[in-house]
Design a protein around this motif. Structure first.
Motif, PDB file in Angstrom:
ATOM      1  N   PHE A  25       0.843  -1.190   0.000  1.00 45.97           N
ATOM      2  CA  PHE A  25       0.000   0.000   0.000  1.00 45.97           C
ATOM      3  C   PHE A  25       0.881   1.243   0.000  1.00 45.97           C
ATOM      4  O   PHE A  25       1.915   1.272   0.680  1.00 45.97           O
ATOM      5  CB  PHE A  25      -0.906   0.024   1.234  1.00 45.97           C
ATOM      6  N   PRO A  26       0.474   2.285  -0.728  1.00 46.41           N
ATOM      7  CA  PRO A  26       1.286   3.506  -0.798  1.00 46.41           C
ATOM      8  C   PRO A  26       1.025   4.496   0.330  1.00 46.41           C
ATOM      9  O   PRO A  26       1.696   5.526   0.417  1.00 46.41           O
ATOM     10  CB  PRO A  26       0.882   4.104  -2.142  1.00 46.41           C
ATOM     11  N   ALA A  27       0.036   4.214   1.200  1.00 49.18           N
ATOM     12  CA  ALA A  27      -0.329   5.186   2.239  1.00 49.18           C
ATOM     13  C   ALA A  27      -1.108   4.476   3.332  1.00 49.18           C
ATOM     14  O   ALA A  27      -1.469   3.299   3.223  1.00 49.18           O
ATOM     15  CB  ALA A  27      -1.166   6.320   1.632  1.00 49.18           C
ATOM     16  N   TYR A  28      -1.361   5.226   4.415  1.00 50.39           N
ATOM     17  CA  TYR A  28      -2.182   4.743   5.521  1.00 50.39           C
ATOM     18  C   TYR A  28      -3.594   5.295   5.360  1.00 50.39           C
ATOM     19  O   TYR A  28      -3.784   6.439   4.940  1.00 50.39           O
ATOM     20  CB  TYR A  28      -1.623   5.196   6.866  1.00 50.39           C
ATOM     21  N   GLY A  29      -4.598   4.493   5.702  1.00 51.34           N
ATOM     22  CA  GLY A  29      -5.988   4.930   5.590  1.00 51.34           C
ATOM     23  C   GLY A  29      -6.902   3.726   5.588  1.00 51.34           C
ATOM     24  O   GLY A  29      -6.629   2.718   6.236  1.00 51.34           O
ATOM     25  N   SER A  30      -8.001   3.825   4.850  1.00 52.51           N
ATOM     26  CA  SER A  30      -8.939   2.706   4.721  1.00 52.51           C
ATOM     27  C   SER A  30      -9.051   2.296   3.262  1.00 52.51           C
ATOM     28  O   SER A  30      -8.784   3.090   2.354  1.00 52.51           O
ATOM     29  CB  SER A  30     -10.322   3.097   5.254  1.00 52.51           C
ATOM     30  N   LEU A  31      -9.462   1.060   3.052  1.00 56.81           N
ATOM     31  CA  LEU A  31      -9.574   0.504   1.712  1.00 56.81           C
ATOM     32  C   LEU A  31     -10.983   0.752   1.171  1.00 56.81           C
ATOM     33  O   LEU A  31     -11.972   0.480   1.856  1.00 56.81           O
ATOM     34  CB  LEU A  31      -9.271  -0.995   1.759  1.00 56.81           C
ATOM     35  N   TYR A  32     -11.051   1.272  -0.030  1.00 57.80           N
ATOM     36  CA  TYR A  32     -12.323   1.556  -0.692  1.00 57.80           C
ATOM     37  C   TYR A  32     -12.320   0.975  -2.098  1.00 57.80           C
ATOM     38  O   TYR A  32     -11.261   0.749  -2.685  1.00 57.80           O
ATOM     39  CB  TYR A  32     -12.545   3.075  -0.818  1.00 57.80           C
ATOM     40  N   PHE A  33     -13.536   0.767  -2.644  1.00 54.26           N
ATOM     41  CA  PHE A  33     -13.628   0.500  -4.064  1.00 54.26           C
ATOM     42  C   PHE A  33     -13.236   1.761  -4.811  1.00 54.26           C
ATOM     43  O   PHE A  33     -13.586   2.875  -4.398  1.00 54.26           O
ATOM     44  CB  PHE A  33     -15.047   0.086  -4.445  1.00 54.26           C
ATOM     45  N   ALA A  34     -12.522   1.605  -5.900  1.00 59.61           N
ATOM     46  CA  ALA A  34     -12.008   2.768  -6.628  1.00 59.61           C
ATOM     47  C   ALA A  34     -13.115   3.636  -7.204  1.00 59.61           C
ATOM     48  O   ALA A  34     -12.917   4.828  -7.434  1.00 59.61           O
ATOM     49  CB  ALA A  34     -11.072   2.311  -7.741  1.00 59.61           C
ATOM     50  N   PRO A 131      -8.176  -6.404  13.148  1.00 57.17           N
ATOM     51  CA  PRO A 131      -7.952  -5.659  14.390  1.00 57.17           C
ATOM     52  C   PRO A 131      -8.487  -6.337  15.639  1.00 57.17           C
ATOM     53  O   PRO A 131      -8.197  -5.903  16.754  1.00 57.17           O
ATOM     54  CB  PRO A 131      -8.716  -4.353  14.135  1.00 57.17           C
ATOM     55  N   CYS A 132      -9.260  -7.405  15.465  1.00 53.88           N
ATOM     56  CA  CYS A 132      -9.898  -8.041  16.635  1.00 53.88           C
ATOM     57  C   CYS A 132      -9.907  -9.545  16.432  1.00 53.88           C
ATOM     58  O   CYS A 132     -10.952 -10.197  16.381  1.00 53.88           O
ATOM     59  CB  CYS A 132     -11.315  -7.493  16.793  1.00 53.88           C
ATOM     60  N   LEU A 133      -8.712 -10.106  16.345  1.00 51.72           N
ATOM     61  CA  LEU A 133      -8.564 -11.513  16.001  1.00 51.72           C
ATOM     62  C   LEU A 133      -8.655 -12.365  17.262  1.00 51.72           C
ATOM     63  O   LEU A 133      -7.684 -12.536  17.992  1.00 51.72           O
ATOM     64  CB  LEU A 133      -7.216 -11.727  15.306  1.00 51.72           C
ATOM     65  N   HIS A 134      -9.841 -12.879  17.545  1.00 49.91           N
ATOM     66  CA  HIS A 134     -10.006 -13.775  18.687  1.00 49.91           C
ATOM     67  C   HIS A 134     -11.041 -14.842  18.347  1.00 49.91           C
ATOM     68  O   HIS A 134     -11.674 -14.804  17.277  1.00 49.91           O
ATOM     69  CB  HIS A 134     -10.385 -13.005  19.957  1.00 49.91           C
ATOM     70  N   TRP A 154     -14.633  -7.630  10.194  1.00 51.32           N
ATOM     71  CA  TRP A 154     -13.565  -6.894   9.519  1.00 51.32           C
ATOM     72  C   TRP A 154     -13.861  -5.398   9.406  1.00 51.32           C
ATOM     73  O   TRP A 154     -13.042  -4.658   8.872  1.00 51.32           O
ATOM     74  CB  TRP A 154     -13.361  -7.460   8.107  1.00 51.32           C
ATOM     75  N   GLN A 155     -15.025  -4.961   9.878  1.00 52.66           N
ATOM     76  CA  GLN A 155     -15.450  -3.601   9.555  1.00 52.66           C
ATOM     77  C   GLN A 155     -14.532  -2.516  10.118  1.00 52.66           C
ATOM     78  O   GLN A 155     -14.501  -1.400   9.603  1.00 52.66           O
ATOM     79  CB  GLN A 155     -16.887  -3.356  10.027  1.00 52.66           C
ATOM     80  N   ALA A 156     -13.779  -2.821  11.170  1.00 51.54           N
ATOM     81  CA  ALA A 156     -12.912  -1.800  11.767  1.00 51.54           C
ATOM     82  C   ALA A 156     -11.483  -1.864  11.252  1.00 51.54           C
ATOM     83  O   ALA A 156     -10.624  -1.107  11.712  1.00 51.54           O
ATOM     84  CB  ALA A 156     -12.909  -1.938  13.292  1.00 51.54           C
ATOM     85  N   CYS A 157     -11.193  -2.749  10.286  1.00 53.06           N
ATOM     86  CA  CYS A 157      -9.808  -2.873   9.829  1.00 53.06           C
ATOM     87  C   CYS A 157      -9.407  -1.659   9.002  1.00 53.06           C
ATOM     88  O   CYS A 157     -10.241  -1.021   8.349  1.00 53.06           O
ATOM     89  CB  CYS A 157      -9.606  -4.155   9.036  1.00 53.06           C
TER      90      CYS A 157
END
Length: 357
Positions: A25-34, A131-134, A154-157
């Protein structure tokens, strides 16, 4: 499942996640459909159809701007003074808005200077991880329990520096008390924990490397945006300890935060000791009730947990309000303190006869 089956299952979990470790990934943030209408990020070269967009702000192209975002998040959580309804004594423990703003200003300068350190740069790869692997979020086959069928929630990843995930410690990778001592290795990790770490080494190298770093490099990033939730003392301690060890940790140049005087340091350590005692007390309540900090319990266990909650509350009250030499003024002071530090809501009207006029 027996120990061998559980450890096999952990290997399967990590294998299911290994594709995440390959992503660039080129940056920090969230993943979206283009094609998301309100996101202007460019498509990912290696994954056409996706782009990086905002995650509570952003996206952030480098670690320096990411540091700014953490501090800005901390500032956004500090309410205006006129909206604070707590008793003034609460601010002595928690910190006033002005104290938080001043502390976060120091924190901004500190984090941006720390971000230039090679160890942090090496572990800052933009990474996507659960983020919540249990165990509550992992489904396995009923017939073959070593087969992982789904990983949910996965919604908070988001895409964060790899070191952001350094303190993730799934419940299935924790040492289990029933494991016989002769089966434990010298560093007190059982089979599942070892399998989890081996998976990180193979598929998530920067994250594993961060887990082996001195925590002094990471804790300022962990607590800077939580000052209003935790109280300003915790992050203040991280700043003080980092400044004291600045040269030892290998940071270049002068520390942007001045060292405290001997008297100021002694006063802080006294306050921090009290803070730690309160945190340990809160955690012991969470453990006794078997709940997280949000107090969530299964519906079928609510009445039982509420009864236990009240029992613990009464036990604490007995030691704070009863006994020889505890006059009314002390009772009132203790009641104000109890309201401030008790981790869950007190019952409506509880001990209101002791409220401060």
């Amino acid at each position: 499942m027996d120990v061998d089956e559980q450890s096999q299952c952990v290997s399967k979990i990590i294998f299911e996640l290994n594709e995440l470790g390959k992503l660039e990934f080129p940056a920090y943030g969230s993943l979206y459909f283009a094609n998301t209408s309100y996101v202007t990020g460019a498509e990912l070269p290696s994954n056409p159809g996706y782009c990086i967009g905002p995650h509570c702000g952003g996206p952030w192209p480098n670690l320096s701007t990411y540091c700014d975002s953490l501090i800005d998040l901390g500032i956004s959580r500090v309410p205006p003074p006129h909206l604070i309804t707590k008793h003034p004594h609460w601010q002595e423990f928690h910190g006033s808005p002005t104290e938080h703003y001043d502390l976060l200003s120091q924190g901004r300068a500190l984090l941006k200077a720390m971000a230039r350190h090679p160890s942090l740069q090496d572990t800052a790869k933009p990474s996507l991880f659960h983020p919540c692997l249990h165990t509550d979020n992992i489904f396995v086959s009923e017939n073959t329990p070593t087969t992982v069928t789904a990983i949910i929630d996965w919604q908070a990843c988001s895409i964060e520096p790899a070191f952001h995930y350094a303190d993730i410690s799934p419940d299935f990778a924790q040492p289990r008390p029933h494991v016989q001592p002769e089966r434990e290795l010298s560093f007190k990790r059982d089979e599942c924990g070892i399998r989890f770490d081996l998976g990180l080494i193979v598929f998530f190298g920067p994250m594993f490397k961060a887990r082996r770093m001195d925590t002094a490099y990471l804790t300022p990033f962990r607590y800077c945006h939580r000052t209003w939730k935790d109280g300003f003392i915790r992050f203040r301690n991280e700043i003080i300890q980092t400044a004291r060890r600045w040269g030892e940790l290998g940071f270049e140049g002068a520390c942007p935060v001045a060292l405290l005087s001997e008297a100021e340091c002694a006063k802080h350590m006294e306050e921090y000791k009290t803070f730690e005692e309160i945190q340990e007390w809160k955690e012991s309540i969470d453990v006794a009730l078997n709940v997280g900090e949000d107090g969530r319990v299964p519906a079928e266990a609510y009445e039982k947990m509420q009864a236990l909650h009240l029992e613990l509350l009464e036990y604490s009250v007995k030691h704070m309000f009863e006994g020889e030499g505890i006059d009314r003024d002390t009772q009132v002071q203790n009641y104000e303190f109890l309201k401030e530090v008790w981790p869950f809501d007190l019952p409506s009207g509880y001990k209101e006869e002791l409220r401060r006029e």
